[in-house]
Design a protein around this motif. Structure first.
Motif: not given
Length: 297
Positions: A1-10, A12-15, A55-57, A264-265
């Motif tokens: 499952m996705a986690s709130i971390s990682g360069c690719s994730f961040m 995407k979140a920045a956009k 919440a858990k992540r 990020e959330m």
């Protein structure tokens, strides 16, 4: 499952520049969840499922999450499936409970939070999912509580949610309210009985509901156990909430506009729910409600 971390994730979140109503509701439901609590999300609500995983992540890494249909402990599904009883939602669960063990945990006061809703929700947090009408004239039979009555008595805290708070008048000016003066039948108990008895006079383990998260705002409960409006959304107001609520309610002295989730959330929610299953709980109009995120400088 996705986690709130990682360069690719961040990246995407920045956009991300805005969030939807569903994402706002998921975040606000998640905020009701304490770290370290044992929580059970029940059946059928993708909004609640996503809120627990968020919440858990995020702020509650020690949350013990009990999956609603499989009773798996702390599963990490790759994505949200169309039905809660799909065993894909049980991926990597640490262990499993039986339904008897779940109710034993609740009756012994060890189940900390549960999530309930109803076709009717009254000012005291009582809920009805049994029937509309009375014994003389039954107008609609509902599926029933599925153990919600017991759990509403025993679980430490209850989060109530509904995505159908907003009402629309018919040609005669009549409205069918979700937040009502009085439930036609009490399936799950709040802070006072239909006869006015206080919850504190009952031999219950649980403290009852502490919030109602809706598509129009967020209620808490005051010292008398009465629903009190504490948050509106960027596109709602006290007047709009009042128009869709059958009972009169107090408004918190420090009424606020509910906080929006961080980018990020939002990206976490979108990765976990690529099929947008949670939008099934929302009306067509509410699916297009969006809120612009404030930029940090």
């Amino acid at each position: 499952m996705a986690s709130i971390s990682g360069c690719s994730f961040m990246n995407k979140a920045a956009k991300i520049k805005s969030c939807t109503l569903g994402e706002l509701m998921i975040y606000q439901i998640a905020l009701s969840i304490e770290d370290g609590v044992l929580a059970f999300h029940g059946f059928g609500s993708p909004l609640v499922q996503l809120a627990l995983h968020l919440a858990k992540r995020n702020h509650a890494p020690n949350l013990v999450l009990v999956a609603g249909a499989t009773y798996g402990i702390n599963p990490t599904p790759a994505f949200l499936t169309p039905t809660t009883n799909d065993f894909a939602m049980n991926r990597d669960a640490e262990c499993h409970l039986s339904i008897e063990e779940l109710f034993d945990l609740a009756s012994s006061g060890r189940l900390g939070r549960m999530f309930l809703s109803g076709l009717q929700i009254d000012r005291w947090g009582n809920m009805n999912v049994t029937h509309l009408g009375n014994e003389e004239r039954l107008t609609l039979k509902l599926p029933g509580g599925g153990g919600g009555c017991n759990l509403s008595c025993d679980v430490g805290h209850i989060t109530i949610w509904t995505a159908a708070h907003r009402t629309h008048a018919d040609d005669l000016g009549r409205r069918r309210y979700r937040l009502v003066n009085r439930c036609d039948f009490v399936t799950s108990v709040g802070h006072r009985t239909a006869d006015g008895l206080l919850r504190s006079s009952m031999p219950y383990h649980g403290r009852g509901p502490d919030c109602i998260v809706t598509d129009l705002g967020i209620f808490g409960f005051n010292a008398e156990g009465h629903a009190e409006l504490r948050f509106v959304y960027p596109d709602t107001s006290i007047e709009l909430v009042s128009e869709s609520t059958e009972f009169e309610f107090p408004v918190a002295d420090n009424l606020l506009t509910a906080a929006l989730p961080e980018p990020e959330m939002i990206e976490f929610i979108r990765q976990l729910d690529p099929l947008k299953i949670h939008e099934r709980e929302l009306s067509q109009d509410d699916r297009v409600r969006t809120f612009e995120l404030k930029r940090a400088f």
